[in-house]
Write a protein that holds these residues in place. Structure first.
Motif, mmCIF file in Angstrom:
data_model
loop_
_atom_site.group_PDB
_atom_site.id
_atom_site.type_symbol
_atom_site.label_atom_id
_atom_site.label_comp_id
_atom_site.label_asym_id
_atom_site.label_seq_id
_atom_site.Cartn_x
_atom_site.Cartn_y
_atom_site.Cartn_z
ATOM 1 N N ALA A 42 0.857 -1.184 0.000
ATOM 2 C CA ALA A 42 0.000 0.000 0.000
ATOM 3 C C ALA A 42 0.897 1.239 0.000
ATOM 4 O O ALA A 42 1.032 1.923 1.018
ATOM 5 C CB ALA A 42 -0.924 0.002 1.212
ATOM 6 N N PRO A 43 1.529 1.516 -1.146
ATOM 7 C CA PRO A 43 2.460 2.650 -1.196
ATOM 8 C C PRO A 43 1.750 3.982 -0.931
ATOM 9 O O PRO A 43 0.570 4.142 -1.252
ATOM 10 C CB PRO A 43 3.022 2.589 -2.617
ATOM 11 N N ILE A 44 2.485 4.901 -0.361
ATOM 12 C CA ILE A 44 1.912 6.202 -0.033
ATOM 13 C C ILE A 44 1.486 6.938 -1.292
ATOM 14 O O ILE A 44 0.427 7.552 -1.348
ATOM 15 C CB ILE A 44 2.922 7.053 0.765
ATOM 16 N N THR A 45 2.297 6.859 -2.329
ATOM 17 C CA THR A 45 1.971 7.537 -3.592
ATOM 18 C C THR A 45 2.151 6.550 -4.748
ATOM 19 O O THR A 45 3.217 6.494 -5.374
ATOM 20 C CB THR A 45 2.865 8.774 -3.803
ATOM 21 N N PRO A 46 1.142 5.747 -5.046
ATOM 22 C CA PRO A 46 1.247 4.807 -6.176
ATOM 23 C C PRO A 46 1.484 5.556 -7.479
ATOM 24 O O PRO A 46 1.013 6.681 -7.675
ATOM 25 C CB PRO A 46 -0.125 4.113 -6.188
ATOM 26 N N SER A 47 2.228 4.934 -8.381
ATOM 27 C CA SER A 47 2.559 5.572 -9.660
ATOM 28 C C SER A 47 1.391 5.541 -10.636
ATOM 29 O O SER A 47 1.388 6.285 -11.618
ATOM 30 C CB SER A 47 3.774 4.880 -10.291
ATOM 31 N N VAL A 48 0.421 4.668 -10.375
ATOM 32 C CA VAL A 48 -0.731 4.521 -11.262
ATOM 33 C C VAL A 48 -2.000 4.734 -10.439
ATOM 34 O O VAL A 48 -2.136 4.152 -9.356
ATOM 35 C CB VAL A 48 -0.756 3.127 -11.919
ATOM 36 N N PRO A 49 -2.946 5.543 -10.901
ATOM 37 C CA PRO A 49 -4.181 5.755 -10.144
ATOM 38 C C PRO A 49 -4.957 4.458 -9.979
ATOM 39 O O PRO A 49 -4.933 3.576 -10.834
ATOM 40 C CB PRO A 49 -4.956 6.765 -11.002
ATOM 41 N N TYR A 50 -5.671 4.365 -8.885
ATOM 42 C CA TYR A 50 -6.555 3.233 -8.662
ATOM 43 C C TYR A 50 -7.632 3.227 -9.746
ATOM 44 O O TYR A 50 -8.239 4.269 -10.035
ATOM 45 C CB TYR A 50 -7.199 3.349 -7.276
ATOM 46 N N PRO A 51 -7.863 2.075 -10.392
ATOM 47 C CA PRO A 51 -8.731 2.052 -11.574
ATOM 48 C C PRO A 51 -10.226 2.052 -11.253
ATOM 49 O O PRO A 51 -10.999 1.255 -11.803
ATOM 50 C CB PRO A 51 -8.318 0.748 -12.265
ATOM 51 N N SER A 52 -10.650 2.942 -10.375
ATOM 52 C CA SER A 52 -12.068 3.041 -10.057
ATOM 53 C C SER A 52 -12.308 4.340 -9.314
ATOM 54 O O SER A 52 -11.415 4.885 -8.663
ATOM 55 C CB SER A 52 -12.511 1.853 -9.192
ATOM 56 N N GLY A 53 -13.528 4.840 -9.397
ATOM 57 C CA GLY A 53 -13.916 6.015 -8.631
ATOM 58 C C GLY A 53 -13.055 7.220 -8.949
ATOM 59 O O GLY A 53 -12.838 7.563 -10.115
ATOM 60 N N ASP A 54 -12.524 7.843 -7.885
ATOM 61 C CA ASP A 54 -11.718 9.045 -8.063
ATOM 62 C C ASP A 54 -10.245 8.745 -8.268
ATOM 63 O O ASP A 54 -9.418 9.655 -8.300
ATOM 64 C CB ASP A 54 -11.893 9.987 -6.862
ATOM 65 N N THR A 250 -30.548 9.262 -0.239
ATOM 66 C CA THR A 250 -30.177 10.155 -1.334
ATOM 67 C C THR A 250 -29.784 9.327 -2.537
ATOM 68 O O THR A 250 -28.773 8.620 -2.517
ATOM 69 C CB THR A 250 -29.009 11.062 -0.918
ATOM 70 N N LYS A 251 -30.546 9.407 -3.591
ATOM 71 C CA LYS A 251 -30.278 8.605 -4.773
ATOM 72 C C LYS A 251 -29.109 9.164 -5.562
ATOM 73 O O LYS A 251 -28.925 10.375 -5.652
ATOM 74 C CB LYS A 251 -31.507 8.536 -5.675
ATOM 75 N N ALA A 252 -28.321 8.270 -6.135
ATOM 76 C CA ALA A 252 -27.294 8.677 -7.082
ATOM 77 C C ALA A 252 -27.940 8.870 -8.442
ATOM 78 O O ALA A 252 -29.006 8.305 -8.735
ATOM 79 C CB ALA A 252 -26.201 7.614 -7.158
ATOM 80 N N GLY A 253 -27.291 9.660 -9.283
ATOM 81 C CA GLY A 253 -27.793 9.836 -10.631
ATOM 82 C C GLY A 253 -27.681 8.553 -11.420
ATOM 83 O O GLY A 253 -26.847 7.690 -11.116
ATOM 84 N N PRO A 254 -28.528 8.376 -12.434
ATOM 85 C CA PRO A 254 -28.492 7.133 -13.214
ATOM 86 C C PRO A 254 -27.122 6.821 -13.795
ATOM 87 O O PRO A 254 -26.761 5.648 -13.910
ATOM 88 C CB PRO A 254 -29.519 7.398 -14.327
ATOM 89 N N ASP A 255 -26.345 7.852 -14.132
ATOM 90 C CA ASP A 255 -25.027 7.620 -14.711
ATOM 91 C C ASP A 255 -23.994 7.231 -13.657
ATOM 92 O O ASP A 255 -22.878 6.846 -13.994
ATOM 93 C CB ASP A 255 -24.555 8.856 -15.480
ATOM 94 N N GLU A 256 -24.351 7.327 -12.369
ATOM 95 C CA GLU A 256 -23.418 6.975 -11.289
ATOM 96 C C GLU A 256 -23.555 5.519 -10.849
ATOM 97 O O GLU A 256 -22.634 4.956 -10.256
ATOM 98 C CB GLU A 256 -23.644 7.892 -10.089
ATOM 99 N N VAL A 257 -24.721 4.927 -11.081
ATOM 100 C CA VAL A 257 -24.963 3.536 -10.688
ATOM 101 C C VAL A 257 -24.335 2.622 -11.743
ATOM 102 O O VAL A 257 -24.508 2.856 -12.937
ATOM 103 C CB VAL A 257 -26.477 3.272 -10.576
ATOM 104 N N PRO A 258 -23.575 1.586 -11.350
ATOM 105 C CA PRO A 258 -23.446 0.995 -10.027
ATOM 106 C C PRO A 258 -22.218 1.447 -9.239
ATOM 107 O O PRO A 258 -21.872 0.806 -8.250
ATOM 108 C CB PRO A 258 -23.357 -0.491 -10.338
ATOM 109 N N ARG A 259 -21.539 2.509 -9.671
ATOM 110 C CA ARG A 259 -20.366 2.948 -8.912
ATOM 111 C C ARG A 259 -20.768 3.401 -7.516
ATOM 112 O O ARG A 259 -20.043 3.183 -6.552
ATOM 113 C CB ARG A 259 -19.647 4.071 -9.658
ATOM 114 N N ARG A 260 -21.920 4.034 -7.400
ATOM 115 C CA ARG A 260 -22.436 4.455 -6.115
ATOM 116 C C ARG A 260 -23.954 4.542 -6.204
ATOM 117 O O ARG A 260 -24.529 4.602 -7.293
ATOM 118 C CB ARG A 260 -21.841 5.809 -5.696
#
Length: 309
Positions: A42-54, A250-260
């Motif tokens: 679990a590096p403090i600053t990974p060189s590649v972004p996590y492939p999900s969400g933000d 609080t519903k998420a927008g249709p374009d956000e499901v199934p991410r949240r």
């Protein structure tokens, strides 16, 4: 559609008590499978972004258990549920050692293992375990060759570009014959081709269903091109749950499901996935800030809600 649940092998609840609680409760509730992932760093600053969400790696990954040890422990406290890796980074250890570990787990669980393989997303982990990041596809192909040869039993030898195994007697055989099912997390044409040509199924992560089924159709086409029966393949869909405000609904927008979304939105997604032909769907409630008790409660509400639909 079979329903599964992720074990708490990441985060503050990763430990023997959490694994026992979730394993036993999930089986008693009627879940069909238990799954866990794989991290070594679990590096403090990974060189590649996590492939999900933000793109930020979940803090839960800072505390991680060995997935095969955790599944072996879960096997000792259950009798029915399937036990799967989603996903095991199988290139981090020599294939012969991997074959021995997987065979042992399939034996002690009496044939309940599903082997979900993936490449991971972080080059730093490959550096830490001394395995090159480049050439992962070729390394996976040879790893699969060795697994298949080892599971065939009797006399075995292998000589390939990366690994050499002298002729040896293999007496350890998996409970499932010819071996436990092997599924792959893949999202490229090369990966789809590999699944269609030689594997038992696909391990996607939740996405809008039209995209999901379009990718599945590509895998089916690859299986047909390889003269394999596509109906023998299966899809096990991981859903990393990120609930919006569960109290205010609080519903998420249709374009956000199934991410949240709300629990009701995830229930709608699961029901639609079943109608679309998804064979298995498993949920992970452990990547958000909930206690173990809250996660178990959510798991019960989710199972009841899907069945009620």
């Amino acid at each position: 559609m079979r329903l599964g649940l992720a074990l708490p092998t990441f985060g503050p609840d990763a430990g023997p008590e959490g694994v026992i609680e979730v394993s036993r409760t999930a089986e008693d509730m009627g879940y069909g499978s238990l799954w866990c992932g794989d991290r070594v760093l679990a590096p403090i600053t990974p060189s590649v972004p996590y492939p999900s969400g933000d793109g930020v790696m979940p803090r839960a990954f800072e505390n991680h258990m060995d997935p095969l040890v955790a599944l072996t422990f879960a096997a000792a406290h259950t009798s029915r549920v399937r036990l799967g890796t989603s996903t095991l980074n199988g290139l981090w250890q020599p294939p012969l050692m991997l074959a021995r570990s997987l065979t042992t787990l399939d034996l002690v669980s009496r044939g309940r293992l599903d082997v979900g393989l993936g490449f991971g997303w972080m080059p730093e982990e490959y550096t830490a375990v001394g395995v090159p990041w480049e050439g992962r596809g070729a390394r996976l192909e040879e790893t699969l060759d060795i697994l298949e040869g080892y599971w065939a039993g009797d006399l075995y030898t292998h000589e390939g570009p990366l690994f050499t195994i002298p002729e040896t007697k293999v007496g350890l055989e998996p409970h499932q014959r010819p071996g436990p099912p092997v599924l792959l997390a893949a999202f490229t044409p090369h990966g789809f081709g590999r699944i269609g040509r030689r594997l038992d199924g696909w391990l996607p992560v939740a996405m809008p269903l039209p995209y999901l089924m379009e990718m599945w159709a590509a895998i089916v086409k690859e299986a047909e091109a390889a003269d394999r029966d596509p109906s023998a393949l299966r899809m096990a869909l991981r859903v990393n749950v990120e609930l919006t405000d569960t109290k205010a609904h609080t519903k998420a927008g249709p374009d956000e499901v199934p991410r949240r979304g709300t629990l009701d939105q995830y229930l709608d997604y699961a029901r639609a996935a079943a109608e679309a032909g998804v064979h298995e769907l498993f949920v992970d409630f452990g990547q958000q800030a909930t206690t173990l008790g809250e996660s178990v409660d959510l798991a019960g509400r989710f199972l009841t809600g899907v069945r009620a639909g």
